[in-house]
Write an enzyme that holds these catalytic residues in place. Structure first.
Site, mmCIF file in Angstrom:
data_model
loop_
_atom_site.group_PDB
_atom_site.id
_atom_site.type_symbol
_atom_site.label_atom_id
_atom_site.label_comp_id
_atom_site.label_asym_id
_atom_site.label_seq_id
_atom_site.Cartn_x
_atom_site.Cartn_y
_atom_site.Cartn_z
ATOM 1 N N HIS B 65 5.126 -3.655 -12.617
ATOM 2 C CA HIS B 65 4.137 -2.686 -12.137
ATOM 3 C C HIS B 65 4.131 -1.513 -13.112
ATOM 4 C CE1 HIS B 65 3.546 -4.703 -8.244
ATOM 5 N NE2 HIS B 65 4.835 -5.005 -8.343
ATOM 6 N N ARG B 67 1.776 0.789 -13.113
ATOM 7 C CA ARG B 67 1.087 1.935 -12.476
ATOM 8 C C ARG B 67 -0.056 2.454 -13.355
ATOM 9 N NH1 ARG B 67 3.505 0.156 -8.006
ATOM 10 N NH2 ARG B 67 5.679 0.745 -7.781
ATOM 11 N N ASN B 97 -1.988 -4.237 -8.259
ATOM 12 C CA ASN B 97 -2.032 -3.292 -7.126
ATOM 13 C C ASN B 97 -1.929 -1.851 -7.600
ATOM 14 O OD1 ASN B 97 0.665 -3.479 -7.845
ATOM 15 N ND2 ASN B 97 1.412 -3.195 -5.753
ATOM 16 N N ASP B 155 -0.224 -9.351 -5.155
ATOM 17 C CA ASP B 155 1.153 -8.901 -4.983
ATOM 18 C C ASP B 155 1.176 -7.516 -4.361
ATOM 19 O OD1 ASP B 155 4.077 -9.069 -5.551
ATOM 20 O OD2 ASP B 155 3.612 -7.275 -6.696
ATOM 21 N N HIS B 182 3.024 -13.372 -3.626
ATOM 22 C CA HIS B 182 4.093 -12.592 -2.994
ATOM 23 C C HIS B 182 4.120 -13.134 -1.561
ATOM 24 C CE1 HIS B 182 5.364 -8.321 -1.450
ATOM 25 N NE2 HIS B 182 5.385 -9.145 -0.439
ATOM 26 N N ASN B 281 11.023 -4.827 -1.645
ATOM 27 C CA ASN B 281 10.417 -5.888 -0.866
ATOM 28 C C ASN B 281 10.085 -7.054 -1.782
ATOM 29 O OD1 ASN B 281 9.266 -7.245 1.224
ATOM 30 N ND2 ASN B 281 7.285 -6.209 1.085
ATOM 31 N N ASP B 308 9.979 -7.314 -11.382
ATOM 32 C CA ASP B 308 9.334 -6.561 -10.297
ATOM 33 C C ASP B 308 9.613 -5.064 -10.465
ATOM 34 O OD1 ASP B 308 7.844 -5.900 -8.095
ATOM 35 O OD2 ASP B 308 9.168 -6.817 -6.617
ATOM 36 N N HIS B 312 8.870 4.493 -8.631
ATOM 37 C CA HIS B 312 8.433 5.474 -7.637
ATOM 38 C C HIS B 312 9.082 6.813 -7.980
ATOM 39 C CE1 HIS B 312 6.433 2.632 -5.019
ATOM 40 N NE2 HIS B 312 7.492 1.847 -5.050
#
Lengths: 335, 432
Positions: B65, B67, B97, B155, B182, B281, B308, B312
């Site tokens: 990810h 972002r 995502n 995902d 996912h 997750n 993964d 954050h």
């Protein structure tokens, strides 16, 4: 006469008795910074707590005013979740020991503005508050704030999510000891919604540590997985849990559990789990019913049983709550 | 920066031929131009001494990810790819995502432009299967595929309606692209924040049952059977899911699996003190699940490791455990973590590990099989297995620090990464 001896002279005999407490448990309390849960309390600390709470209870009922035991201390009641009774119990306890208390209902203020619990904590710590009595709806929030700010403030957990509510368990234990001198070997039932109950968890840690035979009953949808790993016996139905029990702790059923689909209906819950006089006959001779409050009368406990002064300890628990919280505050905060 | 590099005396690990060979490598014009022993440096060449180190093709992360866009406070494509480079990766597959979701041509072209501006290694972007990841309407998969989507995935917000998944797998035939799953039943996992086990009971946290993953795997496998479309399960965490997938593979269904470094190295016990950097997750599972993941690597059920990497902010991760977002960073620590968990612990050889980080993901994604032969693009990393180092996330390349390995001692380190003949990462010299 020095200022200090003047202060001592003004104290009641109970207050002086509290100051004279000694022993290994007292030393452990002196070295302890926080009360996060009953899990990590030693048996020495528990014995000391009970001795201190006994004295505090006498103080409460002697008619004497606030004692100058914590006059230099400032305590913030940080309630991120509403609780009239726990908050007023802590407030009364602190005031009877002469501490300065501020109450913060944060649910409606800074959290709404996006401030984190650590920020709120830091702000208060910067105002030289000595201790936080914290209630928050997330499990682990007491441990988290202790990890972040524990070197500056004492943290007393007044309930964190589903995890712990140590002073409730301590007051339950103290109340049980008043009825019978020890819980060792006594069968104690905890019934109701166990999954969402911090009261159940803190009581399980404490009572199993003190040698009680703890039995659990609740709807299988409201009992968390692998619960027996905590050293308790788990039943589905109420009867085998309360059979021969000396104490039955009845938990509050949150009405939202039905909406969440965890129980089919209130009627069905009553049918299987409501404590009443008939079911109490299964328990041991002289068995007592307890409840952390607030009660849903006629849901988890009948009106008649809740008000049966001979069988119900509910109001005794409330009174003892103040004494036990005085003892906790004194042992943690007295210099 | 010179684009002429001579790497001296490294041990070249080539999982394609299952060989380890000590050799010098000469790089020019973005390619490997010469291999051999005792190559002499030219005047304009930068020489890297790799004596005692390993050389591998650049790693491929099948699940990242990055972002960017509306979440630049967590990570952007520049910092994310720098973090990847520091972990030895020269290719990452970025998930869709983002904010906004990569579910239409306009957002996708904007994302491609950001990649062109900011990436230091190759980024292969995934596009969403359904609009807004809402699990209802399919995206313009043909358009997105033609624009360069490497695969399709929802995902983070898995498709719950099996009719939608069926249509996605059928329609994806037009693109020839893979769908990445996912696998999670959102009703079964709702409200949970860690693996459901004795510890979740003890901590007063709502658990996420293994069944939330396995139920989803079971029903999705039936849709794969129905459509016979290629399907990839990412970050599988449970023994029971692997049982189902293993059987499906034996049966000949076109399914593949990757696993994360954290599920291979850690268990739910990591959560014990409400550590939000152990919240992700799918959640960290039991010790038995962890051993079964390792067994599934050994028996070939799992053929890739995907990080993964899910950055954050500190603020988000400093919320109480229940409220903190799922996800941990992983690019910079991936190699060291799996090296320790799998090779040092003697479960698999270093060549088998390199395969999981290179050829394995390449085959799943239908990419050219990476190699270090003459004429190959110079995408590689140099690894020093002797280095013991302490990971300090604050000093890392990622914008975020949400790693369970922060301040932890790790074993083996990527010391240099080269992408298209350019050095994109070089660690500070560390005394061995």
């Amino acid at each position: 006469m020095s200022e200090h001896s003047a202060l001592v002279a003004s104290m009641s005999s109970h207050a002086r008795e509290l100051q004279k407490l000694s022993g290994p448990g007292v030393d452990s309390w002196k070295n302890r910074r926080h009360l996060l849960d009953t899990k990590d309390l030693s048996t020495d600390e528990l014995q000391t707590l009970v001795r201190a709470a006994t004295i505090c209870k006498e103080m409460m009922h002697s008619g004497e005013g606030p004692q100058p035991l914590l006059t230099s201390r400032t305590i913030a009641n940080l309630f991120y979740e509403n609780s009239t009774r726990t908050r007023s119990s802590f407030e009364l306890a602190a005031k009877r020991l002469g501490a300065t208390v501020i109450n913060l209902d944060i649910a409606s203020s800074s959290v709404a503005k996006g401030e984190t619990i650590v920020d709120t904590g830091r702000t208060l710590a910067a105002m030289a508050v000595d201790a936080f009595v914290q209630r928050h709806n997330c499990s682990g929030s007491a441990m988290q704030i202790a990890r972040e700010l524990g070197d500056r403030v004492h943290i007393i957990n007044a309930g964190d999510g589903w995890n712990g509510h140590p002073t409730q368990a301590l007051l339950d234990y103290f109340t049980m000891l008043e009825v019978r001198g020890s819980v060792k070997g006594a069968k104690i039932a905890i019934v109701g919604d166990i999954t969402h109950s911090r009261v159940a968890r803190s009581n399980m840690w404490l009572l199993t540590k003190m040698g009680a035979d703890v039995h659990i009953a609740g709807p299988p949808t409201l009992v968390p997985p692998e619960l027996s790993s905590l050293g308790v016996t788990v039943h589905n139905k109420l009867e085998p849990a309360i059979e021969g029990a000396s104490f039955i702790i009845v938990l509050r059923l949150q009405l939202e559990r039905q909406k969440q689909g965890l129980i089919p209906s209130i009627g069905e819950y009553r049918r299987v789990y409501r404590m009443d006089h008939a079911r109490l006959k299964l328990a041991a001779e002289g068995a007592k019913v307890m409840h952390p409050g607030p009660m849903n009368r006629d849901l988890e406990i009948t009106h008649a049983l809740a008000d049966d002064a001979e069988k119900s300890l509910v109001l005794t628990q409330v009174g003892n709550g103040v004494a036990v919280r005085m003892a906790v505050l004194y042992l943690l905060l007295a210099r | 920066m010179s684009d002429k590099i001579l790497i001296k005396s490294g041990l070249i690990l080539d999982p394609a031929t299952n060989t380890e060979q000590r050799s010098d490598i000469r790089i020019a014009g973005g390619e490997i131009v010469e291999r051999g022993s005792e190559l002499n440096a030219n005047a304009e060449e930068q020489v890297i001494d790799a004596d005692g180190s390993w050389i591998s093709c650049g790693f491929i992360d099948i699940h990242t990810h990055l972002r960017d866009l509306g979440q630049k406070d967590k990570e952007d494509i520049h910092t994310g790819t720098k973090a990847a480079a520091a972990g030895g990766f020269t290719t990452v597959v970025s998930m869709a995502n983002t904010d906004p979701v990569i579910d239409n041509g306009m957002t996708f072209s904007m994302y491609l432009q950001k990649i062109a501006e900011r990436a230091v290694i190759e980024v292969l972007p995934v596009a969403a299967v359904t609009k807004g990841l809402a699990g209802q309407e399919l995206t313009n998969m043909v358009e997105l595929s033609e624009m360069g989507a490497i695969a399709f995935s929802d995902d983070g917000k898995p498709i719950q309606n099996m009719t939608v998944l069926r249509r996605a797998l059928e329609y994806a035939r037009l693109t020839g692209k893979l769908i990445i799953s996912h696998a999670e039943d959102l009703d079964l996992s709702e409200g949970g924040s860690m693996h459901e086990c004795a510890l979740s009971t003890e901590l007063g946290l709502q658990g996420i049952t293994y069944a939330s993953e396995t139920v989803a795997v079971a029903r999705e496998l039936e849709i794969v059977r129905l459509t016979q479309a290629p399907y990839h399960f990412t970050h599988i965490s449970c023994a029971s899911s692997l049982d189902l997938i293993r059987r499906a593979k034996v049966e000949g269904l076109p399914v593949t699996v990757d696993v994360t470094p954290h599920h291979l190295a850690l268990t739910a016990e990591e959560v014990a003190e409400y550590n939000t950097n152990a919240k992700m997750n799918p959640p960290l599972r039991s010790g038995r699940d962890r051993s079964e993941l390792i067994n599934a690597i050994k028996d070939g059920t799992i053929t890739a490791i995907g990080t993964d990497h899910a950055p954050h902010t500190k603020l988000e991760k400093s919320r109480p455990f229940v409220e903190a977002p799922f996800g941990i960073t992983g690019l910079e620590t991936a190699f060291s973590v799996v090296y320790e968990a799998l090779v040092v612990q003697n479960y698999i050889s270093i060549l088998e590990l390199i395969k999981l980080l290179t050829i394995g993901p390449a085959r799943i994604l239908d990419l050219p099989v990476p190699s270090l032969h003459m004429g190959s693009p110079a995408n590689l990393c140099i690894i020093d297995p002797r280095i013991q180092w302490t990971y300090e996330s604050a000093k890392g390349q990622s914008k975020s620090t949400n790693s369970p390995w922060d301040h932890k001692k790790l074993h083996g380190k990527v010391t240099c990464t080269i992408y298209k003949g350019q050095i994109v990462y070089r660690s500070e010299p560390i005394s061995v």
